[in-house]
Structures are given as structure tokens and as C-alpha cells.
Write an enzyme that holds these catalytic residues in place. Structure first.
Site, PDB file in Angstrom:
ATOM      1  N   LYS A  22       0.838  -1.210   0.000  1.00 42.33           N
ATOM      2  CA  LYS A  22       0.000   0.000   0.000  1.00 42.33           C
ATOM      3  C   LYS A  22       0.866   1.250   0.000  1.00 42.33           C
ATOM      4  O   LYS A  22       0.624   2.185  -0.768  1.00 42.33           O
ATOM      5  CB  LYS A  22      -0.895   0.017   1.249  1.00 42.33           C
ATOM      6  CG  LYS A  22      -1.514   1.392   1.512  1.00 42.33           C
ATOM      7  CD  LYS A  22      -2.254   1.470   2.813  1.00 42.33           C
ATOM      8  CE  LYS A  22      -1.431   1.785   4.029  1.00 42.33           C
ATOM      9  NZ  LYS A  22      -1.277   3.209   4.376  1.00 42.33           N
ATOM     10  N   ASN A  23       1.880   1.287   0.851  1.00 43.09           N
ATOM     11  CA  ASN A  23       2.650   2.529   0.974  1.00 43.09           C
ATOM     12  C   ASN A  23       3.592   2.765  -0.201  1.00 43.09           C
ATOM     13  O   ASN A  23       4.070   3.883  -0.397  1.00 43.09           O
ATOM     14  CB  ASN A  23       3.393   2.571   2.310  1.00 43.09           C
ATOM     15  CG  ASN A  23       2.424   2.841   3.457  1.00 43.09           C
ATOM     16  OD1 ASN A  23       1.262   3.169   3.217  1.00 43.09           O
ATOM     17  ND2 ASN A  23       2.881   2.692   4.686  1.00 43.09           N
ATOM     18  N   CYS A 118      -3.701  13.545  13.349  1.00 39.84           N
ATOM     19  CA  CYS A 118      -4.509  12.326  13.293  1.00 39.84           C
ATOM     20  C   CYS A 118      -4.225  11.505  14.543  1.00 39.84           C
ATOM     21  O   CYS A 118      -3.441  11.928  15.389  1.00 39.84           O
ATOM     22  CB  CYS A 118      -4.230  11.539  12.027  1.00 39.84           C
ATOM     23  SG  CYS A 118      -2.637  10.753  12.001  1.00 39.84           S
ATOM     24  N   ARG A 123       1.188  15.323  12.525  1.00 37.25           N
ATOM     25  CA  ARG A 123       1.883  14.876  11.312  1.00 37.25           C
ATOM     26  C   ARG A 123       2.131  16.077  10.412  1.00 37.25           C
ATOM     27  O   ARG A 123       1.416  16.291   9.432  1.00 37.25           O
ATOM     28  CB  ARG A 123       1.078  13.772  10.627  1.00 37.25           C
ATOM     29  CG  ARG A 123       0.982  12.542  11.535  1.00 37.25           C
ATOM     30  CD  ARG A 123       0.330  11.389  10.894  1.00 37.25           C
ATOM     31  NE  ARG A 123       1.086  10.865   9.766  1.00 37.25           N
ATOM     32  CZ  ARG A 123       0.618   9.907   8.969  1.00 37.25           C
ATOM     33  NH1 ARG A 123      -0.548   9.387   9.183  1.00 37.25           N
ATOM     34  NH2 ARG A 123       1.347   9.484   7.955  1.00 37.25           N
ATOM     35  N   ASP A 309       5.213   1.186  11.883  1.00 39.86           N
ATOM     36  CA  ASP A 309       3.976   0.549  11.410  1.00 39.86           C
ATOM     37  C   ASP A 309       3.827  -0.897  11.899  1.00 39.86           C
ATOM     38  O   ASP A 309       2.805  -1.531  11.636  1.00 39.86           O
ATOM     39  CB  ASP A 309       3.902   0.597   9.871  1.00 39.86           C
ATOM     40  CG  ASP A 309       3.705   2.013   9.362  1.00 39.86           C
ATOM     41  OD1 ASP A 309       3.362   2.906  10.158  1.00 39.86           O
ATOM     42  OD2 ASP A 309       3.901   2.234   8.145  1.00 39.86           O
ATOM     43  N   ARG A 401      -8.324  -0.047   5.029  1.00 38.15           N
ATOM     44  CA  ARG A 401      -7.438   0.914   4.370  1.00 38.15           C
ATOM     45  C   ARG A 401      -6.098   0.263   4.018  1.00 38.15           C
ATOM     46  O   ARG A 401      -5.426   0.713   3.106  1.00 38.15           O
ATOM     47  CB  ARG A 401      -7.167   2.109   5.290  1.00 38.15           C
ATOM     48  CG  ARG A 401      -8.404   2.914   5.596  1.00 38.15           C
ATOM     49  CD  ARG A 401      -8.047   4.127   6.375  1.00 38.15           C
ATOM     50  NE  ARG A 401      -6.971   4.831   5.694  1.00 38.15           N
ATOM     51  CZ  ARG A 401      -6.229   5.786   6.249  1.00 38.15           C
ATOM     52  NH1 ARG A 401      -6.445   6.143   7.483  1.00 38.15           N
ATOM     53  NH2 ARG A 401      -5.288   6.378   5.562  1.00 38.15           N
TER      54      ARG A 401
HETATM   55  C1  EPZ Z   1       4.739   7.204   5.878  1.00 37.45           C
HETATM   56  O1  EPZ Z   1       4.076   8.377   6.352  1.00 37.45           O
HETATM   57  C2  EPZ Z   1       3.729   6.089   5.900  1.00 37.45           C
HETATM   58  N1  EPZ Z   1       2.587   6.440   5.066  1.00 37.45           N
HETATM   59  C3  EPZ Z   1       3.263   5.812   7.327  1.00 37.45           C
HETATM   60  O2  EPZ Z   1       2.441   4.650   7.293  1.00 37.45           O
HETATM   61  C4  EPZ Z   1       4.488   5.493   8.195  1.00 37.45           C
HETATM   62  O3  EPZ Z   1       4.074   5.343   9.528  1.00 37.45           O
HETATM   63  C5  EPZ Z   1       5.508   6.630   8.100  1.00 37.45           C
HETATM   64  O4  EPZ Z   1       5.852   6.868   6.706  1.00 37.45           O
HETATM   65  C6  EPZ Z   1       6.801   6.347   8.850  1.00 37.45           C
HETATM   66  O5  EPZ Z   1       7.375   5.173   8.376  1.00 37.45           O
HETATM   67  C7  EPZ Z   1       2.611   6.235   3.755  1.00 37.45           C
HETATM   68  O6  EPZ Z   1       3.609   5.812   3.192  1.00 37.45           O
HETATM   69  C8  EPZ Z   1       1.378   6.520   2.993  1.00 37.45           C
HETATM   70  P1  EPZ Z   1       7.079  10.538   7.658  1.00 37.45           P
HETATM   71  P2  EPZ Z   1       4.763   9.798   6.229  1.00 37.45           P
HETATM   72  O7  EPZ Z   1       7.004  11.820   6.920  1.00 37.45           O
HETATM   73  O8  EPZ Z   1       5.660   9.804   5.052  1.00 37.45           O
HETATM   74  C9  EPZ Z   1       7.940  13.790  10.977  1.00 37.45           C
HETATM   75  C10 EPZ Z   1       0.607   3.298   7.856  1.00 37.45           C
HETATM   76  O9  EPZ Z   1       0.151   2.831   8.930  1.00 37.45           O
HETATM   77  N2  EPZ Z   1       7.726  14.783   9.906  1.00 37.45           N
HETATM   78  O10 EPZ Z   1       8.161   9.591   7.261  1.00 37.45           O
HETATM   79  O11 EPZ Z   1       3.697  10.801   6.314  1.00 37.45           O
HETATM   80  C11 EPZ Z   1       6.680  13.028  11.328  1.00 37.45           C
HETATM   81  O12 EPZ Z   1       5.871  13.751  12.232  1.00 37.45           O
HETATM   82  C12 EPZ Z   1       1.093   4.735   7.777  1.00 37.45           C
HETATM   83  O13 EPZ Z   1       0.631   2.674   6.794  1.00 37.45           O
HETATM   84  C13 EPZ Z   1       8.029  16.105  10.134  1.00 37.45           C
HETATM   85  O14 EPZ Z   1       8.469  16.498  11.214  1.00 37.45           O
HETATM   86  O15 EPZ Z   1       5.646   9.815   7.532  1.00 37.45           O
HETATM   87  C14 EPZ Z   1       7.266  11.756  11.907  1.00 37.45           C
HETATM   88  O16 EPZ Z   1       7.666  11.977  13.221  1.00 37.45           O
HETATM   89  C15 EPZ Z   1       0.787   5.547   8.964  1.00 37.45           C
HETATM   90  N3  EPZ Z   1       7.808  17.001   9.128  1.00 37.45           N
HETATM   91  C16 EPZ Z   1       8.505  11.529  11.063  1.00 37.45           C
HETATM   92  O17 EPZ Z   1       8.824  12.811  10.494  1.00 37.45           O
HETATM   93  C17 EPZ Z   1       7.351  16.618   7.896  1.00 37.45           C
HETATM   94  O18 EPZ Z   1       7.184  17.470   7.015  1.00 37.45           O
HETATM   95  C18 EPZ Z   1       8.344  10.528   9.942  1.00 37.45           C
HETATM   96  O19 EPZ Z   1       7.159  10.813   9.205  1.00 37.45           O
HETATM   97  C19 EPZ Z   1       7.069  15.264   7.682  1.00 37.45           C
HETATM   98  C20 EPZ Z   1       7.271  14.353   8.701  1.00 37.45           C
END
Ligand code: EPZ
Length: 430
Positions: A22-23, A118, A123, A309, A401
Site C-alpha cells: 500500500k505505501n 490524526c 503529522r 507501522d 485501508r
Molecule cells: C509514511 O508516512 C507512511 N505512510 C506511514 O504509514 C508510516 O508510519 C511513516 O511513513 C513512517 O514510516 C505512507 O507511506 C502513505 P514521515 P509519512 O514523513 O511519510 C515527521 C501506515 O500505517 N515529519 O516519514 O507521512 C513526522 O511527524 C502509515 O501505513 C516532520 O516532522 O511519515 C514523523 O515523526 C501511517 N515534518 C517523522 O517525520 C514533515 O514534514 C516521519 O514521518 C514530515 C514528517
């Protein structure tokens, strides 16, 4: 709304096929915006999030043609004028943010609703915006929307990590935008996740020049134009890890097929440390017990560390381990919504800041529980497989989802599980 009903206490045995990721699917689908030629994606899982992304792309002027029983999708740009991903879609799925980079690079404009917080915590998207600005875009936020505009983007060096490490979808967005930029872009502290690597592989098939895949430094030499391509998604490593945990909690012996063990090194290692034998096979692995479930202290981390995850699912397993475990969440420090629900099933867990202390209990007992997010739902299903009596997991739209036909796959392994209408729950809480 539906609920999943599980009668606990039945060992899982047999073979389970892992679906496409999915991701990986979401940013890869969004990458079709970058070309006027058809992009065909194979092995798409039949999931709500994938259908939501298809709807968004439709609304952005892209024709979506499904084939092979809904597992192959051909995306062809028919109208490159629309540039807006509205709030109604973004609130359904935060992954919609991955249209930002492709829209900006190809259509020079993107209006994407700001995702709110969320259940797994704050996020932010500041790193995505910083990346777009570094490539030369002007970014404003108006009435809850990010409004981004640019001429041709210009390659540059970008340090993309935030307080909790690199960003997966932020790296995807910058990579897509830089693919059509003028000159070279270097992303430092890029996300190394297999899903990011899969996106880069698709972009390279489309004519992009991306190197350093899987490392913390990705180099993108911008090209003038990208063309169509055919791509098969990698297997879903989180779905695979979830079935490992499900098999392990019941003490059964399950073979996972169509998966890549190499994407799950940290998960395999952690499972082995708690006495689960994982035997690698050419196309997957076998999971079986190797003694009493042992406790474990572990922390989540960006890839190749233990994935956030999989945190909830491993915690479910540790609720019945012999001893006390400590689980520390370093990617989403508030991602503990499953704790209270696991406790309703008889687990003994308390949280302290970004850690959860899990005292192993002899057994869990079935109850009604509420799924709060995708992986929390999976953890509740896993716990329900061994809880005495009946467990009802409510609000299962979360699980739809990210897990394709979960009750069917578990049933085929010998679980007593089914889905039914839940008269107690009416409107889906978004
Ligand atoms: C991806 O989300 C995945 N989603 C998430 O999977 C997964 O938990 C996450 O990566 C971490 O592995 C998809 O791929 C669709 P990040 P993403 O940006 O990219 C911080 C699931 O259950 N951050 O890597 O949105 C953030 O708060 C989902 O399948 C900032 O500070 O996550 C977090 O602490 C849920 N500023 C860390 O970075 C930003 O602009 C990593 O988040 C972006 C992120």
C-alpha cells in the site's frame, strides 16, 4: 459499519500470500501525473486507500483503467489543467499529500489541503514544503490549503530530516519534483524505506536519473520529460510482518509467500529474539514457535530500523510474553491508541512518555474493542486470535485501508474470524 468478530484460541497453520505494498502504491500512483503517457501498475492491493488515490487522480484529469481483476491499473493523463487535491480527500487519507511534488513539477501549480493531525499524533508537512521551496517553488497557505507555484524547478541540495528523522513521503515528493527539475538535486538524510526505493525504480523506468537508492543520499539529475512505464509493486512488508505476529501469537506454523524477507530484517531479528523461528525461503519465510514467548525492549526507528507501522502488532504479541517488555516509539511518540484497547482485552500496559511498559499476562480475554487506526486495528485482531472467548473489533473501515481481505486470509489459516454488520456503529468517524 462493519465489525470483525474473532473466536480466540485457534492456531494458525498453512500458507498466506502477501499483497502488493500500500505505501509503495500511493506515491507510485501519484507519479503518473509526471507524464502524458500511460503508467501501468501491477499487483495493486484492493484497499480503500488505493481507491481513494485513484479517485484523486481522476479528479486531477487522469483516466484510471483497471484490469486483471482489479490488480492492474493504467493511469493516463487526459487533462492536465486541474491542480487541486481538496480537503474532503486529504482528510480521508493523508497519503494524498504525495500529489504535491508531481503536480508542481508537471503542472507548475498545486493546491493541496493541509492535512490535520490524526490519531497517531501530529503529522506536519513542513519538510515537504521546505523541499519544494528549495527547488524554487513559492508556497503560501490560504484557507487551509497549501498553494504552491513555480516555473521550471531548479535542482539544489536539500537536507530533509526533521526531529524524528527522515520523511518517507517528503522524500517521495522531493524526488518526483526533482525528476523534472533543471540540473542536479541531492537529497541528504533521505528516507531509505523500500517503498521510496520502489518509487525511484518506477521513476527511472520513466526516464528519470536517480541514483543512491536505499542510501541516505539520493542524487537526481533532472530531465526535460518523463515517459510511460509498466511497474510491479513490491510486496507489502508491513502486511507480511503482521501475519508473522499473528502466526506467532497463536503458536502456529505459517508460510508467508510472495514477500521479501530482506525488507523485514529488523522485524525478523526482533521476532527471533522473542523465540519465534523464522526460516527464510526463496519466495518468503516460515514462522513457527521456538520456545516460550520472551519479553523484549525495543524502539521504533526509520528504515532499516524497526518500523513504527509494526509497533502495535509486536506489542500485541508481547502482552502474552513471559516477562516485562518496554516499547519506545521514536517516529510517532504518541502512537499508543491501541494500549487502552489491548488493556480491555486483559493486557497490562502503561505508558510513560513515548514508552509503553508491557507486563506479560497468562492470557487475554475477549471483549468489544474499537479500532482507532490501521495498525492499531491489526494489533487488536492479533490479540483477539488468542483471547479467551469472543473479541469484536469495531470500526473496521480502518483495517480495510491497509489489509486486503484480512478475515479471508486469516480464516484460510484456521482462525475463527468473520465480518458482520455492526448495528451499534453508524457513521464512520474520520
Ligand atoms: C509514511 O508516512 C507512511 N505512510 C506511514 O504509514 C508510516 O508510519 C511513516 O511513513 C513512517 O514510516 C505512507 O507511506 C502513505 P514521515 P509519512 O514523513 O511519510 C515527521 C501506515 O500505517 N515529519 O516519514 O507521512 C513526522 O511527524 C502509515 O501505513 C516532520 O516532522 O511519515 C514523523 O515523526 C501511517 N515534518 C517523522 O517525520 C514533515 O514534514 C516521519 O514521518 C514530515 C514528517
Amino acid at each position: 459499519m462493519d465489525k470483525i468478530v474473532i473466536e480466540g484460541g485457534h492456531k494458525l497453520n498453512g500458507v498466506v500470500e502477501i499483497s502488493g505494498s500500500k505505501n509503495a502504491a500511493l506515491p507510485i500512483m501519484a507519479a503518473a501525473i509526471l507524464t502524458d503517457e500511460p503508467v501501468t501498475i501491477r499487483r495493486l492491493p484492493n484497499l480503500t486507500d488505493v481507491r481513494t488515490m485513484a479517485t484523486i487522480l481522476n479528479e486531477l484529469g487522469i483516466e484510471t483503467l483497471w484490469s486483471d481483476g482489479g490488480t492492474t491499473l493504467t493511469l493516463t493523463t487526459k487533462n492536465s489543467a486541474p491542480c487541486t487535491a481538496p480537503y474532503e480527500r486529504v482528510r480521508e487519507m493523508r497519503g494524498s499529500i504525495c500529489v504535491l511534488g508531481p503536480l508542481l513539477a508537471k503542472r507548475q501549480k498545486a493546491v493541496v489541503a493541509m492535512p490535520g493531525g490524526c490519531v497517531i499524533g501530529l503529522r506536519p508537512i513542513d519538510l515537504h514544503l521546505m523541499g519544494m521551496r528549495a527547488l524554487g517553488a513559492s508556497i503560501d497557505t490560504e484557507h487551509g490549503d497549501v498553494v504552491a507555484a513555480a516555473g521550471r524547478l531548479k535542482g539544489t541540495e536539500i537536507f530533509l530530516a526533521g526531529p524524528n528523522g527522515p520523511t518517507v513521503l517528503g522524500t517521495a515528493n522531493v524526488m518526483c519534483a526533482a525528476a523534472l527539475a533543471e540540473g542536479r538535486t541531492i537529497i541528504k538524510e533521505a528516507a531509505c524505506e523500500p517503498e521510496v526505493q520502489d518509487l525511484a525504480r518506477l521513476l527511472n523506468k520513466m526516464g528519470a536519473k536517480i541514483s543512491g537508492l536505499g542510501s541516505k543520499q539520493i542524487t537526481i539529475d533532472g530531465v526535460d520529460k518523463l515517459h510511460g512505464a509498466v511497474h510491479e509493486l513490491i510486496p507489502d512488508r508491513i502486511e507480511a510482518g503482521t501475519y508473522m505476529a499473528a502466526a506467532a501469537i497463536t503458536g502456529g506454523s505459517v508460510e508467508l509467500r510472495n514477500m521479501r524477507c530482506g525488507d523485514l530484517d529488523a522485524v525478523v531479528d526482533h521476532m527471533q529474539r522473542i523465540n519465534i523461528r523464522i526460516t527464510k525461503l526463496p519466495d518468503g519465510c516460515r514462522v513457527e514457535p521456538d520456545g516460550e514467548l520472551a519479553p523484549l525492549n525495543f524502539a521504533t526507528a526509520p528504515y532499516p530500523g524497526f518500523p513504527t507501522d509494526m509497533q502495535a502488532q509486536l506489542m500485541a504479541l508481547l502482552t502474552v510474553a513471559k516477562g516485562t517488555s518496554v516499547v519506545t516509539e521514536k517516529v510517532y511518540p504518541d502512537r499508543f491508541m491501541h494500549v487502552a484497547e489491548l488493556n480491555r482485552l486483559g493486557a497490562k500496559i502503561h505508558t510513560q512518555g513515548s514508552s509503553a511498559i508491557v507486563e506479560g499476562v497468562e492470557s487475554l480475554s475477549g471483549a468489544k474493542v474499537i479500532a482507532s487506526d490501521l495498525r492499531a486495528s491489526a494489533a487488536l485482531v492479533i490479540a483477539g486470535l488468542v483471547a479467551r472467548g469472543t473479541t469484536e473489533v469495531k470500526r473496521v473501515y480502518h483495517i480495510d485501508r491497509g489489509y486486503e481481505r484480512i478475515e479471508e486470509k486469516l480464516c484460510a489459516l484456521g482462525a475463527r474470524i468473520h465480518r458482520e454488520h455492526d448495528p451499534e456503529e453508524t457513521a464512520p468517524a474520520k
